[in-house]
Design an enzyme around this catalytic site. Structure first.
Site, PDB file in Angstrom:
ATOM      1  N   ASN A  12     -30.580  34.604  39.224  1.00 34.53           N
ATOM      2  CA  ASN A  12     -31.788  34.363  40.005  1.00 34.53           C
ATOM      3  C   ASN A  12     -32.843  33.769  39.080  1.00 34.53           C
ATOM      4  OD1 ASN A  12     -33.973  34.341  41.669  1.00 34.53           O
ATOM      5  ND2 ASN A  12     -34.244  36.569  41.741  1.00 34.53           N
ATOM      6  N   TRP A  13     -32.969  32.450  39.127  1.00 33.78           N
ATOM      7  CA  TRP A  13     -33.897  31.773  38.206  1.00 33.78           C
ATOM      8  C   TRP A  13     -35.352  31.933  38.637  1.00 33.78           C
ATOM      9  CZ3 TRP A  13     -30.978  26.462  37.333  1.00 33.78           C
ATOM     10  CH2 TRP A  13     -29.876  26.691  36.492  1.00 33.78           C
ATOM     11  N   LYS A  14     -35.606  32.425  39.835  1.00 31.93           N
ATOM     12  CA  LYS A  14     -36.986  32.558  40.332  1.00 31.93           C
ATOM     13  C   LYS A  14     -37.690  31.197  40.198  1.00 31.93           C
ATOM     14  CE  LYS A  14     -36.646  37.387  39.209  1.00 31.93           C
ATOM     15  NZ  LYS A  14     -37.311  38.638  38.904  1.00 31.93           N
ATOM     16  N   HIS A  98     -35.888  39.386  48.586  1.00 36.85           N
ATOM     17  CA  HIS A  98     -36.198  39.791  47.211  1.00 36.85           C
ATOM     18  C   HIS A  98     -37.553  40.511  47.204  1.00 36.85           C
ATOM     19  CE1 HIS A  98     -37.205  39.714  42.996  1.00 36.85           C
ATOM     20  NE2 HIS A  98     -35.910  39.521  42.761  1.00 36.85           N
ATOM     21  N   GLU A 100     -39.977  40.406  45.262  1.00 33.92           N
ATOM     22  CA  GLU A 100     -41.141  39.547  44.980  1.00 33.92           C
ATOM     23  C   GLU A 100     -41.601  38.836  46.252  1.00 33.92           C
ATOM     24  OE1 GLU A 100     -39.400  37.461  41.680  1.00 33.92           O
ATOM     25  OE2 GLU A 100     -39.494  39.305  40.497  1.00 33.92           O
ATOM     26  N   GLU A 170     -32.028  46.515  43.989  1.00 37.37           N
ATOM     27  CA  GLU A 170     -32.948  46.147  42.920  1.00 37.37           C
ATOM     28  C   GLU A 170     -34.155  47.076  42.922  1.00 37.37           C
ATOM     29  OE1 GLU A 170     -32.189  41.819  41.565  1.00 37.37           O
ATOM     30  OE2 GLU A 170     -33.817  41.851  42.990  1.00 37.37           O
ATOM     31  N   GLY A 176     -37.768  42.855  35.756  1.00 38.96           N
ATOM     32  CA  GLY A 176     -38.612  42.157  34.786  1.00 38.96           C
ATOM     33  C   GLY A 176     -39.351  43.079  33.838  1.00 38.96           C
ATOM     34  N   SER A 215     -33.489  44.008  35.154  1.00 37.13           N
ATOM     35  CA  SER A 215     -33.317  44.038  33.695  1.00 37.13           C
ATOM     36  C   SER A 215     -31.866  44.207  33.270  1.00 37.13           C
ATOM     37  CB  SER A 215     -34.220  45.113  33.074  1.00 37.13           C
ATOM     38  OG  SER A 215     -35.584  44.824  33.341  1.00 37.13           O
ATOM     39  N   GLY A 236     -32.144  38.244  36.653  1.00 35.83           N
ATOM     40  CA  GLY A 236     -33.326  37.384  36.583  1.00 35.83           C
ATOM     41  C   GLY A 236     -33.506  36.828  35.179  1.00 35.83           C
TER      42      GLY A 236
HETATM   43  P1  PGA Z   1     -34.744  40.742  36.086  1.00 31.42           P
HETATM   44  O1  PGA Z   1     -34.844  40.255  37.610  1.00 31.42           O
HETATM   45  O2  PGA Z   1     -33.277  40.650  35.684  1.00 31.42           O
HETATM   46  O3  PGA Z   1     -35.595  39.790  35.319  1.00 31.42           O
HETATM   47  O4  PGA Z   1     -35.230  42.153  36.040  1.00 31.42           O
HETATM   48  C1  PGA Z   1     -33.848  40.600  38.550  1.00 31.42           C
HETATM   49  C2  PGA Z   1     -34.253  40.072  39.907  1.00 31.42           C
HETATM   50  O5  PGA Z   1     -35.438  40.135  40.244  1.00 31.42           O
HETATM   51  O6  PGA Z   1     -33.402  39.593  40.680  1.00 31.42           O
END
Ligand code: PGA
Length: 254
Positions: A12-14, A98, A100, A170, A176, A215, A236
């Site tokens: 997931n590159w966001k 997601h 976010e 998640e 993150g 993470s 991510g």
């Molecule tokens: P992260 O993000 O690996 O940077 O914690 C995971 C995600 O939000 O899909």
């Protein structure tokens, strides 16, 4: 014995990587996936890099996913993209719900209830994200939150379609932050998710891939994915570097 579930690892590159940066990553990644035949590999670039990702991954088993979509096929929805448009581009999967998007962009369970079947109808693999906040975990509400999200987000799914959905657990406090869930926390929550899905359809629930996200890194991926109910990862930060992401994909080989 039910069929073993095929592990799936998704990057997931966001909101990261230009078209050129996506190309640099994929040139390297595509050349390095030997030995990963047993793992489903998914790359989720931002919209502008989808087409180049589809080109780079043609004639490879790697699937390209969008990070969101609208539930309608077309219409007056400024700034939105439909499942049909994604399919037209060669995209094969989509991340939905997601945290976010739920936190910052007003994504609702009502919209997700329509997005999940719309993705399936268009031929996209939906990767539905669920997870609790730190406050909810501290208050002992994790299972309640997960049950409510699953119930609402899958409310409009056809009975037979459950096994075609991928779920990503998640925990928001782990995304993150570097605070990865322990293997026990991940297994416990994911087993709970599977038990809730089994209340809808026990056979199909055994076939649903449920990923861990939050993470995940090269040094913790193997032990997380080794848990009996953890079928892979949604990655991510560590997915932005091709070597780190490859190491996590290799941890998916079991
Ligand atoms: P992260 O993000 O690996 O940077 O914690 C995971 C995600 O939000 O899909």
């Amino acid at each position: 014995m039910p069929e073993p579930r095929r592990p799936l690892v998704a990057a997931n590159w966001k909101m990261n990587k230009t078209v050129a940066e996506a190309g640099d990553f994929l040139e390297r990644f595509v050349a390095s996936i030997g030995g990963l035949e047993a793992v489903d590999l998914v790359i989720c670039p931002p919209y502008p890099a989808l087409a180049t990702a589809v080109e780079w991954t043609e004639r490879t088993p790697i699937r390209v996913a969008a990070q969101n979509m609208h539930f309608e096929a077309e219409g007056a929805f400024t700034g939105e993209v439909s499942a049909a448009m994604l399919r037209d581009l060669g995209v094969e999967a989509v991340v939905l719900g997601h945290s976010e998007r739920r936190q910052h962009f007003g994504e609702t369970d009502e919209a997700l209830a329509r997005k999940v079947p719309a993705a399936l109808d268009a031929g996209l693999l939906p990767i539905l994200c669920v997870g609790e906040s730190e406050d909810q975990r501290d208050a002992g509400e994790t299972e309640e939150v997960l049950a409510a999200q699953l119930g609402a987000d899958l409310a409009e799914l056809d009975g037979g379609a459950l096994s075609g959905v991928v779920v990503a657990y998640e925990p928001i406090w782990a995304i993150g932050t570097g605070r990865t869930a322990t293997t026990a926390q991940a297994q416990e929550a994911i087993a709970f998710i599977r038990s809730r899905l089994a209340e809808r359809d026990a056979g199909q629930a055994q076939a649903v891939r449920i990923l861990y996200g939050g993470s995940m890194k090269p040094d913790n991926a193997a032990e997380l994915i080794a848990q009996p109910d953890v079928d892979g990862g949604l990655v991510g930060g560590a997915s932005l570097d091709p070597d780190d992401f490859l190491a996590i994909c290799r941890a998916g080989v079991r």
